[in-house]
Design a protein around this motif. Structure first.
Motif, PDB file in Angstrom:
ATOM      1  N   PHE A  95       0.844  -1.190   0.000  1.00  0.00           N
ATOM      2  CA  PHE A  95       0.000   0.000   0.000  1.00  0.00           C
ATOM      3  C   PHE A  95       0.887   1.251   0.000  1.00  0.00           C
ATOM      4  O   PHE A  95       1.763   1.405   0.858  1.00  0.00           O
ATOM      5  N   SER A  98      -0.977   6.376   0.889  1.00  0.00           N
ATOM      6  CA  SER A  98      -2.234   6.214   1.608  1.00  0.00           C
ATOM      7  C   SER A  98      -2.848   7.555   1.978  1.00  0.00           C
ATOM      8  O   SER A  98      -2.139   8.503   2.332  1.00  0.00           O
ATOM      9  N   ARG A 106      -8.984   4.161   4.870  1.00  0.00           N
ATOM     10  CA  ARG A 106      -8.010   4.889   4.054  1.00  0.00           C
ATOM     11  C   ARG A 106      -8.029   4.293   2.666  1.00  0.00           C
ATOM     12  O   ARG A 106      -8.405   3.130   2.451  1.00  0.00           O
ATOM     13  N   ALA A 108      -5.588   3.913  -1.013  1.00  0.00           N
ATOM     14  CA  ALA A 108      -4.178   3.911  -1.381  1.00  0.00           C
ATOM     15  C   ALA A 108      -4.001   3.359  -2.794  1.00  0.00           C
ATOM     16  O   ALA A 108      -4.887   2.687  -3.333  1.00  0.00           O
TER      17      ALA A 108
END
Length: 712
Positions: A95, A98, A106, A108
């Motif tokens: 990820f 982000s 969140r 990402a």
């Protein structure tokens, strides 16, 4: 064994830079820790990549992923700081970039990385939520623009599972705001055991009232609007769907005719065709677990629990691999304990009992028919690891961990070892490997550097104490005195309080007392925290006494505690203050109003000032609706007692708080103005409930410190 590290009188002075800029008192952990499938190794992130370490020796046996091998499509290096493994540990999701949304969510840019081919594949060109490998690791499911998708990593094709997602109307595969905040999850889909199906939530929030916040981000500020159901208002209508990946068939699960309900959990059983679903009524005092047939959506109830107050939601329910049993926890005995059931809902046995609360089920060792769990057995303040057999015969739980304090447990896959993060209120964590008999194997981190640093500073020792209230209860508390404490002097006192239902601040673990508190102590203040009526791990009766009247008993306890401390020879009873954040801010607002005769000053950060302003899941759990219980809402709202304020009051809020809205402080200030009450205030532009980022944390704590030094 933990050896407390604290000093007296002589020592370097703690500075704000030490706490908020230099990281002087930051404790160590094991970055990138992941217990690997074979039970013998764990991972650790390092500059050179991701390492594979031996549990017994702690030595690195292999570099699983070389940092230099992990690159994006343009050949740029990808960070390994944020990764998730697939089931067989041959692939990871990486990820990057982000972007935080709310407390747990969140999005990402995500890459699928193959350890054997050393190839990285971008899952989607845009930022996405909840990227998750299928059990077979040939697909990755994710959410984008309120729709659910999956990408086939073999042929590169992306399939859009849903098409009706729309901002502030329909959400697929992602929790709405209030579920994320109050039921503690944000990913609202799950692959079935073999990857045949994806079960997902569909939230229809079209009729949920909209809340808007001004964001001061340009010449003409923008408006951020989202759906937020306040107490008594309309909720999202929830559907659960099961999607067949091979055929594309989508089945809506039968949840019954009532739509004003909650589905706080879904969980696949060991049967790839059976989905477990938790059903909860709006009042949250009736919980049912059902299984849904993945092919038809038909449901069958296998567990039913009611409570005269409310039923707690947690992640303790475990479906056993035999397909015939499940294990869960319940407060139905008056304390939270563990039970074994048949899948038809008939009880087999109660595995634990007594006047103490189980914190959580750590793991279930099905081979040896043993449940490992954390319990506040010896005291509400500590946590120990226990084991109990569920073989059918009555078994006595065995304590596995040793040493007073808090043990946070992480088992390896075959139950040959566990990692224990062990601390107490005065001592930083020691992270060590133990076998399941509780015998030490290897210390991974001992935080010696931090202990040596602390020994150079004037760090005070924290002690526990019992404080009586006016109703005959004994309240748990801790007290931090200055390192050079002199019993012949009189000291001002600052209460540090949260106090919400089931919460706990008086715990025997590192971090219960912050270094800001130590900073205040070295400047001549005694810091105290008292867990009032309604807090957790003292049984259901103590916790749920506050039902329908949040704030009443809690602030009475804080006032009683302040009066008691005022009788101690070394306390200046004319200089007692109170500070808190969120629910704690609510308590501080009550302290300076209802407790005006006792508390000289208060600091309320991001306070709830009326439960009418807060979300429905949390508030109605404890208060029912404002329509049903108007007196409970209004009799304990700080808004209605501002005329009582005598002392100094500082109220602080972030203008972009999506959780406890800035509205709470604005309305409190409006009431104080109407009553000609002097106050101080600070607002932090665009900041959410944590009021952090950049120099913000330094600034807010400096602001509070200056206020306390001036007014207490």
């Amino acid at each position: 064994m933990l050896v407390p590290f604290f000093t007296f009188a002589q020592g370097k002075k703690i500075t704000f830079d030490d706490i908020y800029k230099l990281g002087t008192f930051k404790s160590e952990g094991v970055p990138g820790f992941h217990s690997m499938n074979n039970g013998k190794f764990y991972t650790e992130a390092a500059k050179e990549g991701l390492l594979k370490n031996d549990f017994i020796s702690g030595e690195t046996v292999e570099t699983l992923i070389n940092a230099s091998d992990v690159k994006d499509e343009k050949g740029n290096p990808l960070s390994l700081n944020d990764i998730e493994w697939n089931n067989d540990e041959k692939k990871t999701l990486i990820f990057t970039n982000s972007e935080k949304i709310y407390r747990r969510s969140r999005k990402a840019i995500v890459y699928a990385y193959d350890l054997q081919t050393k190839q990285s594949v971008k899952v989607d060109e845009e930022k996405i939520l909840h990227a998750t490998y299928s059990p077979t690791a040939d697909k990755v499911a994710f959410v984008k623009n309120n729709n659910l998708y999956y990408k086939n990593l073999v042929d590169g094709k992306t399939t859009q599972v849903t098409n009706d997602g729309e901002w502030n109307k329909i959400i697929n595969g992602n929790a709405d705001w209030v579920y994320e905040e109050e039921f503690s999850f944000t990913k609202a889909f799950q692959w079935s055991k073999n990857g045949t199906y994806i079960a997902y939530y569909k939230f229809n929030e079209s009729k949920v009232p909209k809340f808007s916040m001004t964001m001061y981000d340009s010449l003409y500020p923008s408006i951020y609007s989202y759906k937020y159901p306040k107490a008594g208002e309309t909720n999202s209508i929830i559907e659960i769907h099961v999607y067949n990946v091979a055929t594309g068939k989508d089945v809506k699960v039968d949840l019954g005719q009532e739509t004003d309900i909650y589905i706080p959990r879904i969980k696949w059983t060991e049967d790839d065709n059976k989905l477990g679903i938790a059903w909860l009524n709006r009042l949250q005092n009736h919980l049912k677990w059902m299984t849904a047939d993945a092919a038809t959506g038909a449901t069958t109830t296998f567990y039913d629990e009611t409570n005269k107050y409310y039923v707690e939601i947690n992640d303790d329910l475990k479906f056993l691999k035999d397909g015939k049993h499940f294990i869960t926890t319940s407060e139905k005995s008056g304390f939270n304990h563990i039970y074994l059931y048949n899948m038809d809902g008939t009880a087999v046995s109660q595995l634990t009992s007594g006047n103490y609360d189980i914190d959580n089920i750590a793991r279930v060792d099905e081979k040896n028919k043993t449940v490992y769990y954390s319990a506040a057995y010896h005291s509400p303040m500590d946590r120990q690891l226990f084991a109990v057999k569920y073989s059918g015969k009555a078994a006595k739980p065995i304590q596995v961990s040793t040493g007073a304090g808090t043990h946070k447990i992480d088992f390896n896959s075959d139950f040959s070892y566990y990692v224990d993060t062990y601390s107490d209120i005065n001592t930083p964590p020691v992270i060590a490997v133990y076998n399941t008999k509780g015998k030490p194997v290897k210390t991974l981190v001992d935080n010696t550097a931090l202990k040596n640093t602390m020994a150079q500073y004037a760090v005070g020792k924290v002690t526990f104490m019992k404080v009586p209230n006016s109703k005959g209860d004994s309240l748990n508390a801790w007290m931090l005195k200055p390192a050079d404490f002199d019993a012949n002097k009189k000291y001002p006192v600052l209460f540090c309080n949260y106090g919400g239902p089931g919460s706990q601040q008086v715990t025997d673990k590192w971090g219960s007392v912050s270094f800001w508190h130590q900073y205040l102590a070295q400047n001549g203040y005694i810091i105290v925290s008292v867990d009032n009526t309604g807090t957790g791990f003292r049984g259901e009766d103590f916790k749920k006494k506050t039902y329908l009247q949040l704030g009443k008993l809690e602030i009475e306890d804080q006032i009683d505690a302040a009066k008691y401390l005022g009788t101690l020879s070394y306390i200046d009873k004319k200089r007692i203050g109170h500070w808190g954040w969120s629910y704690g801010g609510f308590m501080s607002s009550l302290a300076i109003t209802k407790g005006a005769d006792v508390f000289k000053a208060a600091v309320a950060v991001a306070p709830v000032t009326s439960w009418r302003f807060y979300d429905d899941i949390y508030t109605e759990r404890f208060m029912r609706t404002p329509q049903e219980n108007p007196k409970g809402y209004d009799d304990n709202s700080p808004l209605n007692f501002t005329d009582k304020i005598k002392g100094k009051f500082l109220i602080i809020h972030g203008t972009g708080d999506d959780n406890v809205h800035f509205q709470n402080s604005v309305m409190m200030i409006d009431k104080m103005i109407q009553n000609n009450i002097d106050f101080e205030s600070a607002y932090y532009p665009n900041k959410n409930h944590s009021i952090s980022g950049g120099n913000t944390t330094y600034h807010i704590y400096k602001k509070m410190t200056d206020f306390i030094f001036k007014n207490l």
